[in-house]
Each structure stands twice: as structure tokens, then as C-alpha cells.
Design a protein around this motif. Structure first.
Motif, mmCIF file in Angstrom:
data_model
loop_
_atom_site.group_PDB
_atom_site.id
_atom_site.type_symbol
_atom_site.label_atom_id
_atom_site.label_comp_id
_atom_site.label_asym_id
_atom_site.label_seq_id
_atom_site.Cartn_x
_atom_site.Cartn_y
_atom_site.Cartn_z
ATOM 1 N N GLU A 139 12.498 -2.263 -0.777
ATOM 2 C CA GLU A 139 13.697 -1.484 -0.479
ATOM 3 C C GLU A 139 14.643 -1.469 -1.680
ATOM 4 O O GLU A 139 15.224 -0.426 -2.009
ATOM 5 C CB GLU A 139 14.400 -2.074 0.740
ATOM 6 N N GLN A 140 14.791 -2.610 -2.356
ATOM 7 C CA GLN A 140 15.656 -2.677 -3.531
ATOM 8 C C GLN A 140 15.166 -1.753 -4.644
ATOM 9 O O GLN A 140 15.973 -1.235 -5.427
ATOM 10 C CB GLN A 140 15.719 -4.118 -4.046
ATOM 11 N N ARG A 141 13.867 -1.533 -4.712
ATOM 12 C CA ARG A 141 13.287 -0.681 -5.745
ATOM 13 C C ARG A 141 13.098 0.772 -5.280
ATOM 14 O O ARG A 141 12.574 1.589 -6.031
ATOM 15 C CB ARG A 141 11.918 -1.231 -6.159
ATOM 16 N N ALA A 142 13.501 1.056 -4.047
ATOM 17 C CA ALA A 142 13.254 2.375 -3.457
ATOM 18 C C ALA A 142 11.752 2.692 -3.485
ATOM 19 O O ALA A 142 11.340 3.827 -3.722
ATOM 20 C CB ALA A 142 14.053 3.462 -4.177
ATOM 21 N N LEU A 143 10.962 1.663 -3.242
ATOM 22 C CA LEU A 143 9.509 1.782 -3.256
ATOM 23 C C LEU A 143 8.999 1.900 -1.824
ATOM 24 O O LEU A 143 9.289 1.049 -0.989
ATOM 25 C CB LEU A 143 8.891 0.555 -3.931
ATOM 26 N N VAL A 144 8.232 2.948 -1.551
ATOM 27 C CA VAL A 144 7.595 3.114 -0.251
ATOM 28 C C VAL A 144 6.214 2.476 -0.337
ATOM 29 O O VAL A 144 5.341 2.957 -1.063
ATOM 30 C CB VAL A 144 7.489 4.605 0.126
ATOM 31 N N LEU A 145 6.015 1.386 0.395
ATOM 32 C CA LEU A 145 4.764 0.648 0.279
ATOM 33 C C LEU A 145 3.592 1.342 0.968
ATOM 34 O O LEU A 145 2.446 1.127 0.612
ATOM 35 C CB LEU A 145 4.939 -0.756 0.860
ATOM 36 N N GLY A 146 3.884 2.147 1.948
ATOM 37 C CA GLY A 146 2.809 2.825 2.651
ATOM 38 C C GLY A 146 2.471 2.140 3.956
ATOM 39 O O GLY A 146 2.688 0.936 4.133
ATOM 40 N N GLU A 147 1.923 2.911 4.875
ATOM 41 C CA GLU A 147 1.614 2.386 6.207
ATOM 42 C C GLU A 147 0.573 1.279 6.136
ATOM 43 O O GLU A 147 -0.449 1.414 5.450
ATOM 44 C CB GLU A 147 1.100 3.524 7.099
ATOM 45 N N GLY A 148 0.845 0.189 6.815
ATOM 46 C CA GLY A 148 -0.090 -0.928 6.864
ATOM 47 C C GLY A 148 -0.004 -1.870 5.688
ATOM 48 O O GLY A 148 -0.762 -2.849 5.628
ATOM 49 N N ALA A 149 0.914 -1.626 4.769
ATOM 50 C CA ALA A 149 0.981 -2.438 3.548
ATOM 51 C C ALA A 149 1.289 -3.893 3.853
ATOM 52 O O ALA A 149 0.633 -4.806 3.325
ATOM 53 C CB ALA A 149 2.026 -1.862 2.598
ATOM 54 N N LEU A 150 2.293 -4.139 4.690
ATOM 55 C CA LEU A 150 2.706 -5.516 4.943
ATOM 56 C C LEU A 150 1.613 -6.287 5.682
ATOM 57 O O LEU A 150 1.362 -7.461 5.382
ATOM 58 C CB LEU A 150 4.009 -5.543 5.733
ATOM 59 N N THR A 151 0.962 -5.636 6.620
ATOM 60 C CA THR A 151 -0.133 -6.283 7.351
ATOM 61 C C THR A 151 -1.275 -6.641 6.414
ATOM 62 O O THR A 151 -1.909 -7.696 6.550
ATOM 63 C CB THR A 151 -0.654 -5.351 8.467
ATOM 64 N N TYR A 152 -1.533 -5.784 5.436
ATOM 65 C CA TYR A 152 -2.613 -6.021 4.475
ATOM 66 C C TYR A 152 -2.222 -7.062 3.425
ATOM 67 O O TYR A 152 -2.996 -7.976 3.114
ATOM 68 C CB TYR A 152 -2.978 -4.704 3.787
ATOM 69 N N LEU A 153 -1.026 -6.938 2.880
ATOM 70 C CA LEU A 153 -0.631 -7.749 1.734
ATOM 71 C C LEU A 153 -0.197 -9.168 2.099
ATOM 72 O O LEU A 153 -0.499 -10.117 1.371
ATOM 73 C CB LEU A 153 0.508 -7.060 0.972
ATOM 74 N N ALA A 154 0.534 -9.310 3.198
ATOM 75 C CA ALA A 154 1.130 -10.613 3.517
ATOM 76 C C ALA A 154 0.110 -11.752 3.593
ATOM 77 O O ALA A 154 0.327 -12.809 2.985
ATOM 78 C CB ALA A 154 1.948 -10.519 4.800
ATOM 79 N N PRO A 155 -1.010 -11.599 4.304
ATOM 80 C CA PRO A 155 -1.946 -12.721 4.378
ATOM 81 C C PRO A 155 -2.712 -12.971 3.085
ATOM 82 O O PRO A 155 -3.325 -14.032 2.920
ATOM 83 C CB PRO A 155 -2.903 -12.317 5.513
ATOM 84 N N ARG A 156 -2.687 -12.010 2.152
ATOM 85 C CA ARG A 156 -3.427 -12.135 0.908
ATOM 86 C C ARG A 156 -2.562 -12.616 -0.256
ATOM 87 O O ARG A 156 -3.078 -12.964 -1.311
ATOM 88 C CB ARG A 156 -4.064 -10.782 0.555
ATOM 89 N N ALA A 157 -1.252 -12.614 -0.073
ATOM 90 C CA ALA A 157 -0.338 -12.993 -1.150
ATOM 91 C C ALA A 157 -0.232 -14.514 -1.250
ATOM 92 O O ALA A 157 -0.299 -15.223 -0.250
ATOM 93 C CB ALA A 157 1.042 -12.393 -0.894
#
Length: 203
Positions: A139-157
Motif C-alpha cells: 500500500e505504501q508503494r501503491a503496488l497492487v499485488l494481485g489476487e491471491g498474492a498474500l495467500t501464496y507469498l505469506a507461507p513462503r516468505a
């Protein structure tokens, strides 16, 4: 996931900086809200790089809760001892932020006094907080991560505040370089760039 907004402009956006509240810092924030309960009205805050120690210190000061000494472990110990004494004389809570854990103190008088202080540590974020951090950073970068991004990225980070920040910055950079929205291929490449060969094979 809740947040605390600070009236401080972020360097890359007009929005205020925000502290994401989660498992890693909830207990710390609760303690910072009640400095009258600290032993000798003194607390020492530690945490990993980019975990928000300085932001919490600014919030504490802006709330009028007491005085803050950032990077206290780098200061001359005699000067810091005088700061502690002045805080006691003035009846002002004193929050010391340390970049080192453990913090080795040579001056015996200072060591004994800070040994009695309340020790607070920001822990590693869990999946829910990782997702909240990613959302806030994007949000701070005005970046749209795309649908499903958090579900995909969070467990892999990696459970590291600094790595999460690098991951979102890398997604932003790749999206701009490729002139493409941040979707699965960019998420994968960003994870690989940040984590390298140690990235878990969950793709």
C-alpha cells in the motif's frame, strides 16, 4: 490485522507510516501503553532489523508517554547513565531502544540499573502478521499485488521483517521493469531473488 498510524510522511508516499500490530509486537505495544507499570519507569526494547523498533519509539514519544533513546547501545555509557538519572529525577518514563541483543554494558552502575528495567523484544512474525506487513508495504508503494498474492507469498516468505520488506520491494521493481502486473510469475521470481537457493520448494 490492525495498524497504528503515525503522523509522519513515508518517504515514498503521502500516507502516514503505519505500524502493523500482530503476534510479534502485540505484547510490546501493550507494555508501551502503560509505562507507569515499568520497574523504575524504564524499559529496553530490542528486535531484529526493520522490525519497527524506531517506529514504536516515535509513537511512544508522540503519545507523550515518556522519553526515548534510540540506538542506546551505541551511546557513551556515562552519558546514558546521566540520562537514566535525569529521568528518575523528573519522574519521566524512559524507553531505551537497543540494536544489539544481548547488550553488553561495562559500567557497573548502569548495568545494575538497566538489569532491573523491563525488557521487551519484538518476535518473529507469524503468517497472519507477514500477510499484514506485505499488505501495508505494498500500500505504501501503491503496488497492487494481485489476487491471491498474500495467500501464496505469506507461507513462503522468510520470517524476517527485513526479508519481507525486500520481497515487496523486489516485486515492485520487477513489475515496473517488465511493465506487467504483479502476478504469479513475478511473485516466484521475487521469492527466488530474495531467498535464493534456500527458498522452500512449495511452488
Amino acid at each position: 490485522m490492525s495498524q497504528i498510524a503515525l503522523p509522519l510522511a513515508h518517504r515514498r508516499a503521502a500516507d502516514p507510516q503505519r505500524i502493523v500490530v500482530g503476534n510479534a509486537n502485540q505484547t510490546v505495544i501493550e507494555a508501551l501503553r502503560a509505562p507507569a507499570e515499568w520497574p523504575f519507569r524504564t524499559a529496553i526494547l530490542t528486535g531484529s532489523a526493520r522490525s519497527g523498533k524506531s517506529l514504536l519509539g516515535r509513537w511512544f514519544a508522540l503519545e507523550g508517554k515518556g522519553d526515548v533513546v534510540d540506538s542506546a547501545n551505541t551511546l557513551d555509557e556515562t552519558d546514558l547513565f546521566h540520562r537514566w538519572n535525569r529521568a528518575q529525577e523528573d519522574g519521566r518514563p524512559l524507553l531505551l531502544i537497543s540494536d544489539a541483543q544481548p547488550w553488553e554494558i561495562a559500567l557497573p552502575d548502569l548495568r545494575s540499573r538497566l538489569g532491573a528495567a523491563l525488557h521487551l523484544e519484538i518476535a518473529a512474525p507469524d503468517d497472519a502478521m507477514v500477510a499484514g506487513l506485505m499488505e501495508s508495504l505494498a500500500e505504501q508503494r501503491a503496488l497492487v499485488l494481485g489476487e491471491g498474492a498474500l495467500t501464496y507469498l505469506a507461507p513462503r516468505a522468510v520470517r524476517s521483517f527485513a526479508d519481507i520488506e525486500r520481497l515487496i520491494a523486489t516485486i515492485d521493481r520487477l513489475s515496473l521493469e517488465r511493465k506487467a502486473p504483479a502476478t504469479l510469475s513475478i511473485w516466484r521470481d521475487a521469492l527466488e531473488a530474495v531467498q535464493g537457493a534456500e527458498q522452500p520448494k512449495l511452488l
